[in-house]
Write a protein that holds these residues in place. Structure first.
Motif, PDB file in Angstrom:
ATOM      1  N   GLN A 165      -6.573   8.536   6.930  1.00  0.00           N
ATOM      2  CA  GLN A 165      -7.591   8.323   5.902  1.00  0.00           C
ATOM      3  C   GLN A 165      -8.298   9.630   5.544  1.00  0.00           C
ATOM      4  O   GLN A 165      -8.577   9.891   4.375  1.00  0.00           O
ATOM      5  CB  GLN A 165      -8.620   7.287   6.371  1.00  0.00           C
ATOM      6  CG  GLN A 165      -8.065   5.879   6.408  1.00  0.00           C
ATOM      7  CD  GLN A 165      -9.013   4.895   7.071  1.00  0.00           C
ATOM      8  OE1 GLN A 165      -9.608   5.194   8.104  1.00  0.00           O
ATOM      9  NE2 GLN A 165      -9.145   3.708   6.493  1.00  0.00           N
ATOM     10  N   SER A 215      -8.192  11.328   1.894  1.00  0.00           N
ATOM     11  CA  SER A 215      -9.406  11.601   1.127  1.00  0.00           C
ATOM     12  C   SER A 215      -9.489  13.065   0.698  1.00  0.00           C
ATOM     13  O   SER A 215     -10.117  13.382  -0.289  1.00  0.00           O
ATOM     14  CB  SER A 215     -10.646  11.205   1.932  1.00  0.00           C
ATOM     15  OG  SER A 215     -10.840  12.064   3.024  1.00  0.00           O
ATOM     16  N   THR A 235      -2.646  -6.199   2.595  1.00  0.00           N
ATOM     17  CA  THR A 235      -2.840  -4.944   1.874  1.00  0.00           C
ATOM     18  C   THR A 235      -4.298  -4.768   1.480  1.00  0.00           C
ATOM     19  O   THR A 235      -4.940  -5.721   1.031  1.00  0.00           O
ATOM     20  CB  THR A 235      -1.947  -4.912   0.614  1.00  0.00           C
ATOM     21  OG1 THR A 235      -0.581  -5.067   1.030  1.00  0.00           O
ATOM     22  CG2 THR A 235      -2.068  -3.597  -0.138  1.00  0.00           C
ATOM     23  N   THR A 236      -4.804  -3.541   1.651  1.00  0.00           N
ATOM     24  CA  THR A 236      -6.181  -3.251   1.270  1.00  0.00           C
ATOM     25  C   THR A 236      -6.330  -3.345  -0.247  1.00  0.00           C
ATOM     26  O   THR A 236      -5.361  -3.160  -0.992  1.00  0.00           O
ATOM     27  CB  THR A 236      -6.611  -1.858   1.757  1.00  0.00           C
ATOM     28  OG1 THR A 236      -5.723  -0.871   1.212  1.00  0.00           O
ATOM     29  CG2 THR A 236      -6.625  -1.769   3.275  1.00  0.00           C
ATOM     30  N   GLU A 237      -7.528  -3.632  -0.689  1.00  0.00           N
ATOM     31  CA  GLU A 237      -7.814  -3.798  -2.126  1.00  0.00           C
ATOM     32  C   GLU A 237      -7.451  -2.555  -2.929  1.00  0.00           C
ATOM     33  O   GLU A 237      -7.025  -2.661  -4.072  1.00  0.00           O
ATOM     34  CB  GLU A 237      -9.295  -4.142  -2.336  1.00  0.00           C
ATOM     35  CG  GLU A 237      -9.725  -5.465  -1.726  1.00  0.00           C
ATOM     36  CD  GLU A 237      -9.108  -6.675  -2.397  1.00  0.00           C
ATOM     37  OE1 GLU A 237      -8.812  -6.619  -3.611  1.00  0.00           O
ATOM     38  OE2 GLU A 237      -8.917  -7.685  -1.698  1.00  0.00           O
ATOM     39  N   ASP A 238      -7.606  -1.366  -2.325  1.00  0.00           N
ATOM     40  CA  ASP A 238      -7.317  -0.124  -3.039  1.00  0.00           C
ATOM     41  C   ASP A 238      -5.837   0.248  -3.012  1.00  0.00           C
ATOM     42  O   ASP A 238      -5.441   1.309  -3.509  1.00  0.00           O
ATOM     43  CB  ASP A 238      -8.159   1.024  -2.487  1.00  0.00           C
ATOM     44  CG  ASP A 238      -7.865   1.339  -1.022  1.00  0.00           C
ATOM     45  OD1 ASP A 238      -6.972   0.703  -0.409  1.00  0.00           O
ATOM     46  OD2 ASP A 238      -8.547   2.229  -0.477  1.00  0.00           O
ATOM     47  N   GLN A 293      -4.030   1.245  -0.643  1.00  0.00           N
ATOM     48  CA  GLN A 293      -3.724   2.412   0.182  1.00  0.00           C
ATOM     49  C   GLN A 293      -2.942   2.029   1.434  1.00  0.00           C
ATOM     50  O   GLN A 293      -2.064   2.771   1.856  1.00  0.00           O
ATOM     51  CB  GLN A 293      -5.003   3.150   0.581  1.00  0.00           C
ATOM     52  CG  GLN A 293      -5.617   3.941  -0.554  1.00  0.00           C
ATOM     53  CD  GLN A 293      -4.692   5.030  -1.049  1.00  0.00           C
ATOM     54  OE1 GLN A 293      -4.248   5.875  -0.298  1.00  0.00           O
ATOM     55  NE2 GLN A 293      -4.374   4.986  -2.332  1.00  0.00           N
ATOM     56  N   GLY A 311       0.805  -1.207   0.000  1.00  0.00           N
ATOM     57  CA  GLY A 311       0.000   0.000   0.000  1.00  0.00           C
ATOM     58  C   GLY A 311       0.840   1.261   0.000  1.00  0.00           C
ATOM     59  O   GLY A 311       2.039   1.230   0.277  1.00  0.00           O
ATOM     60  N   LYS A 312       0.189   2.354  -0.293  1.00  0.00           N
ATOM     61  CA  LYS A 312       0.850   3.664  -0.252  1.00  0.00           C
ATOM     62  C   LYS A 312       1.380   3.924   1.155  1.00  0.00           C
ATOM     63  O   LYS A 312       2.426   4.525   1.335  1.00  0.00           O
ATOM     64  CB  LYS A 312      -0.157   4.739  -0.656  1.00  0.00           C
ATOM     65  CG  LYS A 312       0.391   6.136  -0.646  1.00  0.00           C
ATOM     66  CD  LYS A 312      -0.652   7.144  -1.124  1.00  0.00           C
ATOM     67  CE  LYS A 312      -0.103   8.547  -1.115  1.00  0.00           C
ATOM     68  NZ  LYS A 312      -1.112   9.506  -1.596  1.00  0.00           N
TER      69      LYS A 312
END
Length: 170
Positions: free
Chosen positions: A157, A161, A110-113, A115, A74-75
């Motif tokens: 988060q 965003s 890791t998250t799907e996006d 991040q 992720g980022k």
């Protein structure tokens, strides 16, 4: 997604900066991983070809050292210390709280996006601040509770965003 030509141009630049020397393979892999957040197979093959070594040599180094990842990260890479001091002072509930807040399934880091990545590490070298969490190896958060950790994550988060991402310190 970046073009193939641009991807390999960046790789060539990294390899050139190290004189195309096999003795610099670890440093090359570190820079490549910093650029791409992991070591894709086609990138390792390109490095092997450019250094005139078998792909197995590059793959062997990449899999030997724990610092390298063959899967996208992720980022924001969140590392939860689980060394003795952190473990005794509550690292496990912090780890579970992060995973729950991010909706990570069993075995998923890791998250799907792409991040967030949550990892457990053996020691972060900050035992006096136990339990300790780092974000991208730059920000250190110590003496946390699971609730504190979730608040830090929520702040990150929110900033992300808004397009402000990068810092979770208050």
């Amino acid at each position: 997604m970046e073009s193939t030509d641009r991807k390999f141009a960046k790789l060539q630049e990294i390899i050139h900066r190290h004189g195309g020397q096999v003795s610099h393979l670890i440093a090359i892999l570190q820079e490549v991983q910093q650029e791409y957040r992991y070591l894709p197979e086609e990138v390792m093959t390109f490095i092997a070809t450019a250094l005139n070594v078998p792909p197995a040599v590059v793959y062997g180094v990449a899999t030997f050292y724990a610092q390298f990842s063959l899967a996208p990260k992720g980022k924001y890479v969140i590392r939860v210390c689980n060394g003795t001091a952190c473990h005794v002072r509550g690292a496990e509930p912090i780890h579970f709280a992060l995973r729950r807040a991010l909706g990570l399934a069993e075995g998923q880091e890791t998250t799907e996006d792409l991040q967030f990545t949550v990892e457990t590490v053996s020691c972060l070298g900050a035992c006096g601040l136990a339990p300790v969490v780092t974000i991208n190896d730059r920000e250190i958060f110590g003496q946390l509770t699971p609730e504190d950790t979730v608040r830090v994550l929520q702040a990150l988060q929110t900033w992300e965003s808004r397009g402000e991402g990068g810092s979770a310190s208050a």
